[in-house]
Design a protein around this motif. Structure first.
Motif, mmCIF file in Angstrom:
data_model
loop_
_atom_site.group_PDB
_atom_site.id
_atom_site.type_symbol
_atom_site.label_atom_id
_atom_site.label_comp_id
_atom_site.label_asym_id
_atom_site.label_seq_id
_atom_site.Cartn_x
_atom_site.Cartn_y
_atom_site.Cartn_z
ATOM 1 N N PHE A 356 45.170 44.740 32.968
ATOM 2 C CA PHE A 356 45.109 46.042 33.681
ATOM 3 C C PHE A 356 43.782 46.562 33.916
ATOM 4 C CE2 PHE A 356 49.313 46.188 30.961
ATOM 5 C CZ PHE A 356 50.138 45.772 31.818
ATOM 6 N N GLU A 357 42.940 46.301 33.002
ATOM 7 C CA GLU A 357 41.646 46.687 33.052
ATOM 8 C C GLU A 357 40.854 46.087 34.238
ATOM 9 O OE1 GLU A 357 39.648 46.104 29.472
ATOM 10 O OE2 GLU A 357 40.912 47.388 28.217
ATOM 11 N N ILE A 358 41.105 44.653 34.511
ATOM 12 C CA ILE A 358 40.555 44.078 35.598
ATOM 13 C C ILE A 358 41.079 44.521 36.986
ATOM 14 C CG2 ILE A 358 40.462 41.497 36.390
ATOM 15 C CD1 ILE A 358 40.738 40.535 33.791
ATOM 16 N N VAL A 359 42.443 44.438 37.000
ATOM 17 C CA VAL A 359 42.991 44.948 38.382
ATOM 18 C C VAL A 359 42.779 46.374 38.500
ATOM 19 C CG1 VAL A 359 45.168 45.271 39.662
ATOM 20 C CG2 VAL A 359 44.904 43.265 38.023
ATOM 21 N N GLY A 360 42.776 47.276 37.544
ATOM 22 C CA GLY A 360 42.328 48.770 37.765
ATOM 23 C C GLY A 360 41.247 49.032 38.123
ATOM 24 N N MET A 421 46.232 52.363 36.634
ATOM 25 C CA MET A 421 46.413 51.440 37.801
ATOM 26 C C MET A 421 47.255 51.698 38.918
ATOM 27 S SD MET A 421 47.466 47.343 37.270
ATOM 28 C CE MET A 421 48.859 47.290 36.871
ATOM 29 N N PHE A 422 48.295 52.156 38.513
ATOM 30 C CA PHE A 422 49.235 52.781 39.391
ATOM 31 C C PHE A 422 49.161 53.894 40.101
ATOM 32 C CE2 PHE A 422 52.059 49.230 38.319
ATOM 33 C CZ PHE A 422 52.694 48.992 39.228
ATOM 34 N N GLY A 439 56.365 43.624 46.656
ATOM 35 C CA GLY A 439 55.495 43.174 45.527
ATOM 36 C C GLY A 439 55.129 44.077 44.393
ATOM 37 N N ILE A 440 54.667 45.219 44.963
ATOM 38 C CA ILE A 440 53.964 46.363 44.138
ATOM 39 C C ILE A 440 55.399 46.977 43.463
ATOM 40 C CG2 ILE A 440 53.084 48.628 44.182
ATOM 41 C CD1 ILE A 440 51.383 47.535 46.361
ATOM 42 N N ARG A 441 56.365 47.187 44.427
ATOM 43 C CA ARG A 441 57.730 47.780 43.623
ATOM 44 C C ARG A 441 58.263 47.092 42.510
ATOM 45 N NH1 ARG A 441 59.952 48.492 48.553
ATOM 46 N NH2 ARG A 441 61.282 46.888 47.996
ATOM 47 N N ALA A 442 58.325 45.724 42.538
ATOM 48 C CA ALA A 442 59.050 44.940 41.958
ATOM 49 C C ALA A 442 57.974 44.869 40.371
ATOM 50 C CB ALA A 442 58.929 43.543 42.287
ATOM 51 N N ALA A 443 56.712 44.958 40.601
ATOM 52 C CA ALA A 443 55.767 45.206 39.252
ATOM 53 C C ALA A 443 55.919 46.578 38.590
ATOM 54 C CB ALA A 443 54.313 44.799 39.568
ATOM 55 N N PHE A 444 56.294 47.591 39.359
ATOM 56 C CA PHE A 444 56.304 48.799 38.808
ATOM 57 C C PHE A 444 57.416 48.949 38.110
ATOM 58 C CE2 PHE A 444 58.133 53.047 39.119
ATOM 59 C CZ PHE A 444 57.182 53.842 38.576
ATOM 60 N N TRP A 445 58.692 48.634 38.683
ATOM 61 C CA TRP A 445 59.823 48.953 37.650
ATOM 62 C C TRP A 445 60.066 48.031 36.750
ATOM 63 C CZ3 TRP A 445 62.002 52.983 38.551
ATOM 64 C CH2 TRP A 445 61.974 53.601 39.978
ATOM 65 N N SER A 460 56.457 57.695 21.360
ATOM 66 C CA SER A 460 55.416 58.111 21.979
ATOM 67 C C SER A 460 55.854 58.516 23.377
ATOM 68 C CB SER A 460 54.137 57.001 21.920
ATOM 69 O OG SER A 460 53.924 56.545 20.599
ATOM 70 N N PRO A 461 54.986 59.272 23.907
ATOM 71 C CA PRO A 461 55.361 59.419 25.149
ATOM 72 C C PRO A 461 55.008 58.331 26.111
ATOM 73 C CG PRO A 461 53.804 61.272 24.548
ATOM 74 C CD PRO A 461 54.069 60.180 23.442
ATOM 75 N N THR A 462 55.705 58.264 27.285
ATOM 76 C CA THR A 462 55.593 57.158 28.109
ATOM 77 C C THR A 462 54.249 57.111 29.053
ATOM 78 O OG1 THR A 462 56.869 58.224 29.742
ATOM 79 C CG2 THR A 462 58.309 56.819 28.320
ATOM 80 N N HIS A 463 54.066 55.960 29.267
ATOM 81 C CA HIS A 463 52.719 55.942 30.201
ATOM 82 C C HIS A 463 52.975 56.519 31.473
ATOM 83 C CE1 HIS A 463 50.550 53.932 27.145
ATOM 84 N NE2 HIS A 463 51.321 52.924 27.011
ATOM 85 N N PHE A 464 53.932 56.003 32.203
ATOM 86 C CA PHE A 464 54.319 56.891 33.534
ATOM 87 C C PHE A 464 55.251 58.192 33.136
ATOM 88 C CE2 PHE A 464 55.028 52.307 35.158
ATOM 89 C CZ PHE A 464 53.558 52.203 35.802
#
Length: 719
Positions: A356-360, A421-422, A439-445, A460-464
């Motif tokens: 996530f750090e690399i893509v973000g 990232m999102f 593709g972005i949708r599939a990764a998000f869910w 803990s609270p969710t990241h999203f």
């Protein structure tokens, strides 16, 4: 020292002791006599230093001769061009001629022999033709001349890094004649390679897994399979085998709410031209095979011959974990390569970074924010969106690689980079008023599902943030102006009705998990006498929702939303098979199980119903006290507890019934936190044992770690 021919006469003239005219291909004396010329044998001998060379390589020879292993040659990429002397099929009468590579130029020398075993002839040196696909290089640190670490746990044969896909001309094959011995697998390795393989230079051969001269030798077939498996690292067959295994077993895990099968169908196709995706698929498949000890369940017929891409030689003996580590390194390195600016050298520490750090970092760059145009039909813009999809697919696969054997308490930490990232993606799509691509949708869910399951373990609270409606709506669900979910909105073409309803349920369960996190925070605040801390920046939640205590009105609203969701789902969410009192056929008396057995025709619906009951149980057990409307007598409170207990028991039985129906693997791996929650609600030892068997069955069948959940449940039952 190179050898020279000792005698140029043909065999017939040599036996008759007459002078041969040495005409090629047949001598004139044999032709004149009307007999067939037996030909010339190029027996070579050392001009000098013969005894020295024999003493030098004596330890590498086998203690017993071996017969031929067959006439099959193996193809993998080659790196060194050999001269004509090395490429000729030469043989000696009583000694082997090793293949020398000067250490000062080519790294560790490969002095490997295999007795008299050969792949091309009965008594010649082993002939290996090395060719491979062209792709980008990905070398492990510490190697020389692009040598890659072999990823089998058996005796090791160093393989050129081109086997991992270094660009080269594959039109012509390069031939290496190299006698290889399984008893010399770790000789000549560098100190880095020895450390990477977990070996020590001071370890005896027996501890390294190298058979000693006095130990019983394995069969010739097993020796050949070990070496053959080692040489397959990064080859066309191994990549094809791992990719097929991913498509058949692992890809469907990630397509629970995607009828178009992005991860199963599209991602392997994208891997053809994308090295990071290809290596990520290989890493995840190899690690999964390591978790299941190399056993691959048959997906086709049981009595017909399997396809070549379904078979891996000696698969149960391969060190799949080491192969997986190599492929993970290559995937992370290539991911860093394609997201860098082209001027910064990629560090070997990139493998330690979260994907996530690399893509973000790439998504936050000014160039990406300018060039990413999701609503454009321009080919260049479409290609940029495709690159974004492939980066997210790689990040998803590498995350699954990490979660496969991680404890549930670590899931939340592993996903710590998904929100920024999102958020970068949302900023671009909001400007263009566009929804996420397929593709972005599939990764998000997939990330959202893992997010709330991981957050449940740690409360803990969710990241999203479920209050960030723009993010969830851009991902494909419909939320009206009253902040209510439209279970199956009219005119929606992004998902099927089942996918739409299941994704909406993910949003609802995320709200429940955040409700539990706030309840835990308020309890801690009451115990310590301090107000709950506000940390919206850290967790991505609004300050108003973070600072307020959970109250009955919020609880009632969530309960109403869950009931509305259940009332609005299509009929496909009804089970097609249900046995209320199944018999335990493993016992001779055939006693009845305490749970029903439930089966859904659609995998999506089976997963959704389990998570629905999980959300309702979490709400039932965490209803906040309401002083104004609380029952006035102890009997009323006791009656309320009994009603809660009865409903929790009913929903626990439904969750276990769905698990006993043995749904698809994608359902089973995501029901681990759910079975853990249900296990805390059950009381009888028989029910406890069924929960333990279900959890351990997931690890045995699918390789997903569950022992930590078993241990936590057993500790809570023993209190």
């Amino acid at each position: 020292m190179p050898g020279v021919p000792s005698n140029k006469a043909c065999e017939r003239c040599k036996k008759r002791h007459i002078k041969c005219d040495e005409t090629r291909p047949h001598c004139q004396r044999c032709t004149t006599a009307g007999v067939e010329c037996p030909g010339y044998v190029q027996t070579r001998k050392f001009i000098d230093q013969g005894a020295t060379v024999r003493r030098r390589y004596a330890p590498y020879q086998e203690a017993h001769p071996k017969s031929s292993s067959g006439g099959q040659s193996y193809k993998a990429p080659a790196e060194h061009n050999l001269d004509s002397t090395q490429q000729s099929h030469s043989q000696t009468s009583n000694e082997q001629i090793p293949l020398n590579h000067p250490q000062e130029h080519d790294g560790p020398s490969l002095h490997h022999q295999m007795g008299e075993t050969s792949l091309d002839s009965s008594d010649g040196p082993m002939n290996i033709e090395m060719t491979g696909p062209s792709s980008r290089s990905g070398n492990l640190p510490g190697t020389t001349q692009q040598e890659a670490i072999n990823v089998s746990g058996n005796p090791t044969v160093p393989v050129p890094a081109n086997s991992f896909g270094t660009e080269q001309n594959t039109g012509s094959a390069k031939t290496i004649h190299s006698p290889i011995s399984p008893t010399s697998g770790t000789r000549g390795l560098s100190s880095f390679e020895m450390a990477y393989l977990g070996l020590s230079n001071d370890m005896p051969d027996a501890q390294r897994g190298i058979p000693s001269q006095t130990s019983s030798h394995r069969s010739e077939k097993e020796d050949f399979q070990d070496i053959f498996s080692e040489l397959m690292t990064g080859t066309e067959h191994e990549i094809a085998f791992l990719t097929r295994h991913y498509s058949e077993v692992l890809g469907p895990w990630l397509d629970l709410t995607d009828a178009q099968k992005w991860f199963t169908v599209y991602v392997p196709i994208r891997a053809i031209n994308n090295l990071s995706v290809k290596y990520a698929i290989s890493a995840l498949s190899a690690k999964h095979l390591g978790r299941v000890k190399g056993i691959k369940s048959p997906t086709g017929g049981m009595y017909t011959s399997p396809a070549t891409t379904e078979v891996y030689p000696n698969g149960t003996q391969v060190d799949w974990y080491l192969k997986a580590a190599n492929y993970y390194y290559l995937a992370a390195s290539d991911l860093n390569n394609i997201t860098s600016d082209g001027y910064t050298a990629v560090s070997s520490s990139a493998v330690l970074e979260s994907p996530f750090e690399i893509v973000g970092r790439w998504l936050n760059s000014r160039q990406t924010q300018t060039n990413l145009k999701p609503a454009s039909d321009d080919p260049n813009d479409v290609q940029f969106v495709r690159k974004t999809e492939e980066l997210l697919a790689t990040a998803m696969l590498l995350t699954m690689y990490r979660l496969l054997d991680a404890n549930g308490d670590d899931w939340h930490t592993q996903l710590s980079g998904i929100r920024p990232m999102f958020q970068s993606l949302l900023n671009v799509h909001s400007k263009a008023s566009a929804s996420f691509s397929h593709g972005i949708r599939a990764a998000f869910w997939n990330f959202a599902r893992q997010d709330y399951l991981g957050s449940y373990f740690t409360r803990s609270p969710t990241h999203f943030n479920p209050e960030d409606h723009s993010l969830w709506c851009t991902a494909g669900i419909s939320i009206n102006e009253k902040n209510e979910l439209n279970v199956v909105p009219s005119g929606s073409t992004s998902f099927t009705q089942e996918d739409q309803a299941t994704n909406g349920l993910i949003w609802l369960v995320s709200k429940v998990i955040n409700f539990l996190a706030k309840s835990k925070e308020s309890q801690i605040a009451q115990w310590t006498g301090s107000p709950p801390a506000n940390s919206p920046e850290a967790q991505g939640t609004s300050s108003s929702s973070q600072s307020s205590y959970p109250d009955t009105s919020t609880w009632l609203k969530l309960s109403f939303e869950f009931q509305t969701w259940f009332d609005g789902v299509p009929e496909t969410f009804r089970p097609s098979v249900r046995i209320e009192h199944p018999k335990d056929l493993s016992r001779p008396e055939g006693s009845q199980l305490p749970f029903p057995e439930i089966f859904h025709g659609l995998t999506t619906c089976a997963a959704a119903m389990q998570h629905y009951h999980f959300g309702r149980i979490a709400l039932l057990l965490n209803r906040p006290p309401d002083i104004m409307s609380a029952p006035s007598t102890a009997f009323d409170r006791l009656q309320g507890y009994r009603e809660v207990t009865k409903e929790v028991e009913f929903r626990s039985r439904e969750v276990c019934g769905l698990a006993l129906g043995r749904p698809h693997g994608g359902v089973r791996i995501f029901m681990i936190p759910i079975l853990y929650a249900v296990g805390q609600c059950l009381e009888s030892p028989e029910e406890h044992q069924i929960i333990i068997d279900l959890l351990r069955g997931v690890e045995a069948d699918l390789g997903w770690a569950t022992e930590y959940a078993v241990q936590k449940l057993q500790a809570s039952w023993n209190q």
